[in-house]
Design an enzyme around this catalytic site. Structure first.
Site, short mmCIF file in Angstrom:
data_model
loop_
_atom_site.label_atom_id
_atom_site.label_comp_id
_atom_site.label_asym_id
_atom_site.label_seq_id
_atom_site.Cartn_x
_atom_site.Cartn_y
_atom_site.Cartn_z
CG HIS A 3 44.90 35.18 35.21
ND1 HIS A 3 44.29 35.76 36.29
CD2 HIS A 3 44.70 33.83 35.35
CE1 HIS A 3 43.73 34.82 37.05
NE2 HIS A 3 43.97 33.65 36.49
CD GLU A 4 46.01 30.87 33.02
OE1 GLU A 4 46.65 30.18 33.85
OE2 GLU A 4 44.76 30.96 33.07
CG HIS A 20 47.92 31.23 37.93
ND1 HIS A 20 47.49 31.58 39.19
CD2 HIS A 20 46.80 31.29 37.13
CE1 HIS A 20 46.19 31.84 39.17
NE2 HIS A 20 45.75 31.68 37.93
CG HIS A 25 42.41 32.87 41.05
ND1 HIS A 25 41.96 31.58 41.04
CD2 HIS A 25 42.85 33.12 39.79
CE1 HIS A 25 42.12 31.08 39.84
NE2 HIS A 25 42.66 31.99 39.06
CB CYS A 26 44.16 39.02 43.23
SG CYS A 26 44.21 40.58 44.12
CB CYS A 61 44.33 42.40 40.74
SG CYS A 61 45.91 41.51 40.64
CB CYS A 83 46.46 44.67 42.86
SG CYS A 83 46.83 43.21 43.87
CB CYS A 130 49.34 40.53 42.68
SG CYS A 130 47.87 39.66 43.28
#
Length: 179
Positions: A130-131, A134, A140-141, A146, A165, A168
């Site tokens: 996640h990080e 970024h 954010h999705c 995702c 996903c 993304c």
């Protein structure tokens, strides 16, 4: 190439598992560095937490000292906070290509539950991906499956997927174009 930097004491087995998983998710090299001390200026003794902003500044200096580096991810066991927040699981600075995560609140033991290594590794991977997402310009999705779906508690993190996903994944900068 992602440089994985342990900040303070983090289990070697945890770091090796994370490096292997990140290599699978991002499909390029992950370099595991020797641990370094936490920057003293990052620790707030009253809160017993480290400032994620201060850690990101240190990681940006670390990243600038390297060659052939795409991203740097700091992993630490000490709890993190950001401005106006009680805690954060992690934070990223997309401009600098750096991110940090803390495993403190990802551990079931933090909440008085028995240890669960498989669950811990899954949470660490999700937070790291996640990080790092970024740092590749992803926000954010809305898709809860995702890994980029926003979560502010572990229930949401546990329900998020471990990968991007299709939307993304298509927006993520490829490793070759980011160098």
């Amino acid at each position: 190439m992602i440089h994985l930097l342990p900040l303070g004491e983090v289990s070697g087995a945890t770091l090796r598992a994370l490096a292997s998983s990140l290599q699978r998710v991002f499909d390029f090299a992950v370099i595991l560095h020797d641990p370094v001390d936490l920057p003293p200026s990052s620790y707030d003794p009253e809160r017993r937490q480290c400032s994620s902003t201060q850690i990101l500044k240190s990681l940006a200096r670390f990243r600038s000292s390297l060659t052939q580096v795409e991203r740097a991810l700091g992993v630490m066991a000490v709890d993190l906070y950001a401005a106006d927040q009680n805690f954060v699981f992690g934070e990223a600075d997309p401009r600098e290509g750096v991110a940090v995560i803390s495993i403190a609140r990802l551990k079931p033991e933090f909440y008085g539950l028995p240890p669960d290594e498989a669950l811990l590794h899954q949470r660490i991977l999700k937070e790291a991906v996640h990080e790092l997402g970024h740092t590749y310009g992803l926000g954010h999705c809305p898709d809860p499956a995702c890994v980029m779906h926003f979560s502010d508690d572990l229930k949401e993190t546990d329900h998020n997927g471990e990968s991007f996903c299709p939307g993304c994944a298509s927006r993520r900068i490829s490793p070759q174009s980011a160098m």
